[in-house]
Design an enzyme around this catalytic site. Structure first.
Site, PDB file in Angstrom:
ATOM      1  N   ASP A  85      -7.662  -5.677   1.516  1.00 18.43           N
ATOM      2  CA  ASP A  85      -8.742  -5.166   0.692  1.00 18.43           C
ATOM      3  C   ASP A  85     -10.003  -5.109   1.552  1.00 18.43           C
ATOM      4  O   ASP A  85     -10.220  -5.990   2.394  1.00 18.43           O
ATOM      5  CB  ASP A  85      -8.964  -6.054  -0.535  1.00 18.43           C
ATOM      6  CG  ASP A  85      -9.693  -5.296  -1.639  1.00 18.43           C
ATOM      7  OD1 ASP A  85      -9.248  -4.201  -2.000  1.00 18.43           O
ATOM      8  OD2 ASP A  85     -10.723  -5.790  -2.128  1.00 18.43           O
ATOM      9  N   THR A  86     -10.788  -4.064   1.343  1.00 16.90           N
ATOM     10  CA  THR A  86     -11.966  -3.837   2.185  1.00 16.90           C
ATOM     11  C   THR A  86     -13.167  -3.487   1.334  1.00 16.90           C
ATOM     12  O   THR A  86     -13.025  -2.843   0.298  1.00 16.90           O
ATOM     13  CB  THR A  86     -11.697  -2.665   3.163  1.00 16.90           C
ATOM     14  OG1 THR A  86     -10.648  -3.038   4.046  1.00 16.90           O
ATOM     15  CG2 THR A  86     -12.939  -2.320   3.980  1.00 16.90           C
ATOM     16  N   HIS A  92      -1.724   6.495   6.278  1.00 15.24           N
ATOM     17  CA  HIS A  92      -2.384   6.233   7.549  1.00 15.24           C
ATOM     18  C   HIS A  92      -2.273   4.760   7.934  1.00 15.24           C
ATOM     19  O   HIS A  92      -1.915   4.407   9.047  1.00 15.24           O
ATOM     20  CB  HIS A  92      -3.852   6.656   7.467  1.00 15.24           C
ATOM     21  CG  HIS A  92      -4.631   6.294   8.680  1.00 15.24           C
ATOM     22  ND1 HIS A  92      -4.548   7.020   9.850  1.00 15.24           N
ATOM     23  CD2 HIS A  92      -5.459   5.266   8.925  1.00 15.24           C
ATOM     24  CE1 HIS A  92      -5.313   6.453  10.752  1.00 15.24           C
ATOM     25  NE2 HIS A  92      -5.882   5.380  10.215  1.00 15.24           N
ATOM     26  N   ASP A 120     -17.886   6.036   6.324  1.00 19.62           N
ATOM     27  CA  ASP A 120     -18.008   6.181   7.783  1.00 19.62           C
ATOM     28  C   ASP A 120     -19.208   7.014   8.249  1.00 19.62           C
ATOM     29  O   ASP A 120     -19.860   6.644   9.230  1.00 19.62           O
ATOM     30  CB  ASP A 120     -16.721   6.759   8.385  1.00 19.62           C
ATOM     31  CG  ASP A 120     -15.630   5.709   8.494  1.00 19.62           C
ATOM     32  OD1 ASP A 120     -15.938   4.518   8.330  1.00 19.62           O
ATOM     33  OD2 ASP A 120     -14.474   6.086   8.751  1.00 19.62           O
ATOM     34  N   THR A 159       0.855  -1.188   0.000  1.00 20.51           N
ATOM     35  CA  THR A 159       0.000   0.000   0.000  1.00 20.51           C
ATOM     36  C   THR A 159       0.889   1.236   0.000  1.00 20.51           C
ATOM     37  O   THR A 159       2.073   1.150   0.353  1.00 20.51           O
ATOM     38  CB  THR A 159      -0.911   0.029   1.247  1.00 20.51           C
ATOM     39  OG1 THR A 159      -1.829   1.118   1.142  1.00 20.51           O
ATOM     40  CG2 THR A 159      -0.122   0.217   2.525  1.00 20.51           C
TER      41      THR A 159
HETATM   42  P1  IMP Z   1      -9.499  -0.270   0.620  1.00 22.21           P
HETATM   43  O1  IMP Z   1      -9.501  -1.663   0.088  1.00 22.21           O
HETATM   44  O2  IMP Z   1      -9.026  -0.194   2.043  1.00 22.21           O
HETATM   45  O3  IMP Z   1      -8.783   0.708  -0.275  1.00 22.21           O
HETATM   46  O4  IMP Z   1     -11.021   0.199   0.681  1.00 22.21           O
HETATM   47  C1  IMP Z   1     -11.839   0.291  -0.477  1.00 22.21           C
HETATM   48  C2  IMP Z   1     -12.942   1.302  -0.260  1.00 22.21           C
HETATM   49  O5  IMP Z   1     -13.820   0.853   0.789  1.00 22.21           O
HETATM   50  C3  IMP Z   1     -12.481   2.684   0.169  1.00 22.21           C
HETATM   51  O6  IMP Z   1     -12.213   3.492  -0.933  1.00 22.21           O
HETATM   52  C4  IMP Z   1     -13.662   3.206   0.966  1.00 22.21           C
HETATM   53  O7  IMP Z   1     -14.638   3.733   0.100  1.00 22.21           O
HETATM   54  C5  IMP Z   1     -14.223   1.942   1.597  1.00 22.21           C
HETATM   55  N1  IMP Z   1     -13.678   1.744   2.956  1.00 22.21           N
HETATM   56  C6  IMP Z   1     -12.621   0.968   3.305  1.00 22.21           C
HETATM   57  N2  IMP Z   1     -12.405   1.002   4.622  1.00 22.21           N
HETATM   58  C7  IMP Z   1     -13.344   1.844   5.117  1.00 22.21           C
HETATM   59  C8  IMP Z   1     -13.632   2.308   6.445  1.00 22.21           C
HETATM   60  O8  IMP Z   1     -12.961   1.970   7.428  1.00 22.21           O
HETATM   61  N3  IMP Z   1     -14.668   3.147   6.553  1.00 22.21           N
HETATM   62  C9  IMP Z   1     -15.429   3.548   5.506  1.00 22.21           C
HETATM   63  N4  IMP Z   1     -15.184   3.173   4.259  1.00 22.21           N
HETATM   64  C10 IMP Z   1     -14.159   2.318   4.064  1.00 22.21           C
END
Ligand code: IMP
Length: 192
Positions: free
Chosen positions: A69-70, A12, A152, A8
Site C-alpha cells: 500500500d502506498t 506493472h 508523479d 494485486t
Molecule cells: P497503491 O497503494 O499502490 O494502489 O497507491 C495508491 C495511490 O497512491 C495511487 O492510486 C496513486 O494515486 C498514488 N501512488 C502510488 N504510488 C505512486 C507513485 O509511484 N507515483 C505517484 N503516485 C503514486
C-alpha cells in the site's frame, strides 16, 4: 518452486516482481488464484491497509502472500492525501483530478515538503514481516513530465532536478518508495 501470491492485479507491479524473483519463486496474482472480489482496504494507515490486504488473502487461501500500500504524505496538508491517495478527489481514482486538488490546496503554501511511503506486508509461515520504503521530495506548483502515474508529475524527489514523471521507469524504480520496499522484500526472500 515455492509459490507466493502478490495481492494485486496491477500488471506493472506483477511483472516487475516476477522478473526480480523468477529464479526462486513463482509469483501468482489475485486472478491466478481465482480471487476476484474487492479486497477490503479501509484502515486509517497505509501500514494497516497493507496488513489487511495480505491477511485477507492468507486467511482465505492459506498461501504465502504479500500486499503493498502506498500514499503521498504532504506536510502542509497534515499528511494528506496519505492513506486516501487513490481516492483523494473522488471515488473515480482519477490521477488528474487528484493532482488538481493537491495543487489547489497547496496554492500559496510555502512548505512544499512531501514524501511517498510504501509498506509491504508479507505473511509467511503464519507470521507477518513488514518492509517500508520512503522517498522525500517537494510538491511543484505545476505539472512537469508525462511518464509514471498518479502524483508523479508534481513530485520532485530530493536531490534530483526531475520529477518522477520526467524519469525513465528504471530511474524512478531505482530511487522510489516502492523500489526501496521491494528491494527489502526481495532481500528477505532471497535469504530464506
Ligand atoms: P497503491 O497503494 O499502490 O494502489 O497507491 C495508491 C495511490 O497512491 C495511487 O492510486 C496513486 O494515486 C498514488 N501512488 C502510488 N504510488 C505512486 C507513485 O509511484 N507515483 C505517484 N503516485 C503514486
Amino acid at each position: 518452486m515455492t509459490k507466493i501470491v502478490f495481492a494485486t492485479n496491477n500488471k506493472h507491479k506483477l511483472e516487475e516482481i516476477k522478473q526480480i524473483l523468477k529464479d526462486k519463486f513463482e509469483i501468482l496474482s489475485l486472478n491466478d488464484i481465482g480471487c476476484n472480489e474487492d479486497i477490503p482496504e479501509d484502515k486509517e494507515t497505509i501500514s494497516e491497509n497493507a496488513s489487511q490486504k495480505a491477511l485477507y488473502v492468507f486467511n482465505k487461501y492459506k498461501i504465502t502472500c504479500f500486499a503493498d500500500d502506498t500514499g503521498l504524505e504532504i506536510e502542509a496538508l497534515n499528511g494528506k492525501p496519505g492513506v486516501h491517495s487513490a481516492r483523494y478527489a473522488s471515488e473515480k481514482k482519477d490521477f488528474d483530478e487528484n493532482i488538481d486538488k493537491v495543487l489547489l490546496k497547496m496554492q500559496g503554501a510555502k512548505n512544499r515538503e512531501a514524501r511517498f511511503l510504501t509498506v509491504i506486508s508479507l505473511i509467511i509461515d503464519g507470521k507477518e514481516v513488514k518492509f517500508e520504503g520512503i522517498v522525500n521530495g517537494t510538491i511543484l506548483e505545476e505539472r512537469r513530465g508525462t511518464g509514471g502515474f498518479g502524483y508523479d508529475p508534481i513530485f520532485q524527489p530530493t536531490g534530483f532536478s526531475k520529477t518522477f514523471a520526467e524519469m525513465t521507469m528504471e530511474e524512478k524504480n531505482g530511487i522510489s518508495h516502492r523500489g526501496i520496499a521491494v528491494k527489502k522484500l526481495v532481500n528477505y526472500l532471497n535469504n530464506l
